[in-house]
Design a protein around this motif. Structure first.
Motif, PDB file in Angstrom:
ATOM      1  N   GLU A 114      -3.560  23.230 -58.220  1.00 11.57           N
ATOM      2  CA  GLU A 114      -4.041  24.422 -58.925  1.00 11.57           C
ATOM      3  C   GLU A 114      -5.397  24.117 -59.549  1.00 11.57           C
ATOM      4  N   SER A 115      -6.279  25.107 -59.548  1.00 12.89           N
ATOM      5  CA  SER A 115      -7.592  24.918 -60.152  1.00 12.89           C
ATOM      6  C   SER A 115      -7.562  25.323 -61.620  1.00 12.89           C
ATOM      7  N   ASP A 116      -8.586  24.898 -62.307  1.00 11.55           N
ATOM      8  CA  ASP A 116      -8.839  25.385 -63.656  1.00 11.55           C
ATOM      9  C   ASP A 116     -10.333  25.685 -63.721  1.00 11.55           C
ATOM     10  N   GLU A 117     -10.806  26.166 -64.841  1.00 11.13           N
ATOM     11  CA  GLU A 117     -12.215  26.560 -64.928  1.00 11.13           C
ATOM     12  C   GLU A 117     -13.159  25.415 -64.576  1.00 11.13           C
ATOM     13  N   SER A 118     -12.851  24.203 -65.021  1.00 12.00           N
ATOM     14  CA  SER A 118     -13.763  23.084 -64.780  1.00 12.00           C
ATOM     15  C   SER A 118     -13.791  22.666 -63.317  1.00 12.00           C
ATOM     16  N   SER A 119     -12.733  22.941 -62.567  1.00 10.32           N
ATOM     17  CA  SER A 119     -12.703  22.518 -61.162  1.00 10.32           C
ATOM     18  C   SER A 119     -13.655  23.324 -60.292  1.00 10.32           C
ATOM     19  N   MET A 120     -14.159  24.433 -60.793  1.00 12.51           N
ATOM     20  CA  MET A 120     -15.087  25.262 -60.025  1.00 12.51           C
ATOM     21  C   MET A 120     -16.543  25.005 -60.418  1.00 12.51           C
ATOM     22  N   GLU A 121     -16.766  24.177 -61.434  1.00  9.25           N
ATOM     23  CA  GLU A 121     -18.116  23.945 -61.946  1.00  9.25           C
ATOM     24  C   GLU A 121     -19.032  23.224 -60.962  1.00  9.25           C
ATOM     25  N   ASP A 122     -18.475  22.538 -59.980  1.00 13.89           N
ATOM     26  CA  ASP A 122     -19.278  21.765 -59.038  1.00 13.89           C
ATOM     27  C   ASP A 122     -19.785  22.581 -57.859  1.00 13.89           C
ATOM     28  N   TYR A 123     -19.434  23.871 -57.820  1.00  9.67           N
ATOM     29  CA  TYR A 123     -19.737  24.689 -56.646  1.00  9.67           C
ATOM     30  C   TYR A 123     -20.598  25.893 -56.974  1.00  9.67           C
ATOM     31  N   THR A 124     -21.296  26.334 -55.940  1.00  2.00           N
ATOM     32  CA  THR A 124     -22.015  27.595 -55.963  1.00  2.00           C
ATOM     33  C   THR A 124     -21.536  28.401 -54.754  1.00  2.00           C
ATOM     34  N   ASP A 125     -22.000  29.618 -54.614  1.00  3.72           N
ATOM     35  CA  ASP A 125     -21.565  30.504 -53.519  1.00  3.72           C
ATOM     36  C   ASP A 125     -20.055  30.746 -53.573  1.00  3.72           C
ATOM     37  N   ILE A 126     -19.542  30.935 -54.775  1.00  2.41           N
ATOM     38  CA  ILE A 126     -18.106  31.187 -54.962  1.00  2.41           C
ATOM     39  C   ILE A 126     -17.864  32.692 -54.846  1.00  2.41           C
ATOM     40  N   PRO A 127     -17.045  33.099 -53.878  1.00  2.80           N
ATOM     41  CA  PRO A 127     -16.727  34.526 -53.778  1.00  2.80           C
ATOM     42  C   PRO A 127     -15.945  34.986 -55.012  1.00  2.80           C
ATOM     43  N   PRO A 128     -15.936  36.286 -55.269  1.00  5.99           N
ATOM     44  CA  PRO A 128     -15.158  36.795 -56.410  1.00  5.99           C
ATOM     45  C   PRO A 128     -13.666  36.509 -56.233  1.00  5.99           C
ATOM     46  N   VAL A 129     -13.014  36.260 -57.345  1.00  6.68           N
ATOM     47  CA  VAL A 129     -11.558  36.086 -57.362  1.00  6.68           C
ATOM     48  C   VAL A 129     -10.998  37.407 -57.877  1.00  6.68           C
ATOM     49  N   ILE A 130     -10.328  38.138 -57.006  1.00  8.88           N
ATOM     50  CA  ILE A 130      -9.932  39.511 -57.291  1.00  8.88           C
ATOM     51  C   ILE A 130      -8.491  39.622 -57.763  1.00  8.88           C
ATOM     52  N   GLY A 131      -8.214  40.687 -58.461  1.00  6.58           N
ATOM     53  CA  GLY A 131      -6.836  41.031 -58.833  1.00  6.58           C
ATOM     54  C   GLY A 131      -6.071  39.876 -59.444  1.00  6.58           C
ATOM     55  N   HIS A 132      -4.901  39.634 -58.900  1.00  3.33           N
ATOM     56  CA  HIS A 132      -4.028  38.568 -59.402  1.00  3.33           C
ATOM     57  C   HIS A 132      -4.196  37.267 -58.624  1.00  3.33           C
ATOM     58  N   HIS A 133      -5.262  37.165 -57.849  1.00  4.10           N
ATOM     59  CA  HIS A 133      -5.518  35.946 -57.095  1.00  4.10           C
ATOM     60  C   HIS A 133      -5.937  34.823 -58.036  1.00  4.10           C
ATOM     61  N   ARG A 134      -5.759  33.616 -57.566  1.00  4.21           N
ATOM     62  CA  ARG A 134      -6.239  32.430 -58.245  1.00  4.21           C
ATOM     63  C   ARG A 134      -6.759  31.489 -57.169  1.00  4.21           C
ATOM     64  N   VAL A 135      -7.494  30.471 -57.560  1.00  4.02           N
ATOM     65  CA  VAL A 135      -8.031  29.514 -56.606  1.00  4.02           C
ATOM     66  C   VAL A 135      -7.185  28.252 -56.647  1.00  4.02           C
ATOM     67  N   VAL A 136      -6.811  27.802 -55.458  1.00  8.60           N
ATOM     68  CA  VAL A 136      -6.097  26.536 -55.307  1.00  8.60           C
ATOM     69  C   VAL A 136      -6.857  25.667 -54.328  1.00  8.60           C
ATOM     70  N   PHE A 137      -6.599  24.373 -54.416  1.00  3.83           N
ATOM     71  CA  PHE A 137      -7.271  23.397 -53.558  1.00  3.83           C
ATOM     72  C   PHE A 137      -6.247  22.731 -52.647  1.00  3.83           C
ATOM     73  N   LEU A 138      -6.550  22.670 -51.365  1.00  2.00           N
ATOM     74  CA  LEU A 138      -5.810  21.840 -50.428  1.00  2.00           C
ATOM     75  C   LEU A 138      -6.573  20.532 -50.382  1.00  2.00           C
ATOM     76  N   VAL A 139      -5.903  19.426 -50.720  1.00  2.00           N
ATOM     77  CA  VAL A 139      -6.611  18.163 -50.897  1.00  2.00           C
ATOM     78  C   VAL A 139      -6.048  17.051 -50.036  1.00  2.00           C
ATOM     79  N   TRP A 140      -6.927  16.103 -49.779  1.00  2.00           N
ATOM     80  CA  TRP A 140      -6.583  14.823 -49.138  1.00  2.00           C
ATOM     81  C   TRP A 140      -7.174  13.762 -50.048  1.00  2.00           C
ATOM     82  N   ASP A 141      -6.382  12.813 -50.487  1.00  2.00           N
ATOM     83  CA  ASP A 141      -6.926  11.723 -51.323  1.00  2.00           C
ATOM     84  C   ASP A 141      -6.835  10.407 -50.614  1.00  2.00           C
TER      85      ASP A 141
END
Length: 141
Positions: A114-141
């Motif tokens: 799950e993302s939080d506000e700080s997890s999006m700070e490294d990016y630009t060109d972020i599309p709008p997050v609409i309605g009840h959507h949230r941003v999640v990350f699929l990750v490989w570590d």
């Protein structure tokens, strides 16, 4: 696939642009450009991953899917390596359901974070997050 020169033109300060699936996957033959530590150890090909993400992106509960670049992307070279760190999804789906749909085991992924506000700070060109959507990350570590 975008070149590093094209990506560099979209950088804002030290913030990297999020790339569309087409911008990252189309024409990309560098299998180690996504989850390089998993390539050769069972991770599917880029073409298979792109197909899976594109199919998922057709769902109504997915607003958008973008590729998050790693800061090791070689922006100082016009034809440097483009390296992805994660896949970002704007969705209303629960993480567990999304992991099942993506089949994170097949992807050799560490799953959805799950993302939080700080997890999006490294990016630009972020599309709008609409309605009840949230941003999640699929990750490989």
């Amino acid at each position: 696939m975008l070149t590093t020169a094209e990506i560099a033109a979209r950088v804002a300060g030290d913030r990297l642009p999020l790339l569309t699936l087409d911008e990252f996957f189309d024409g990309n033959v560098a299998e180690d450009s996504l989850a390089p530590n998993r390539w050769g150890f069972g991770r599917p090909t880029l073409a298979e991953i792109a197909d899976r993400l594109r199919t998922l992106g057709e769902r109504d509960d997915i607003a958008w899917i973008r590729i998050g670049l790693h800061d090791d992307t070689e922006l100082d070279e016009a034809t440097g390596d483009v390296i992805a760190e994660s896949v970002l999804l704007s969705t209303t789906l629960p993480a567990a359901e999304l992991e099942e749909m993506l089949d994170v085991e097949w992807l050799h992924s560490d799953g959805i974070v799950e993302s939080d506000e700080s997890s999006m700070e490294d990016y630009t060109d972020i599309p709008p997050v609409i309605g009840h959507h949230r941003v999640v990350f699929l990750v490989w570590d």
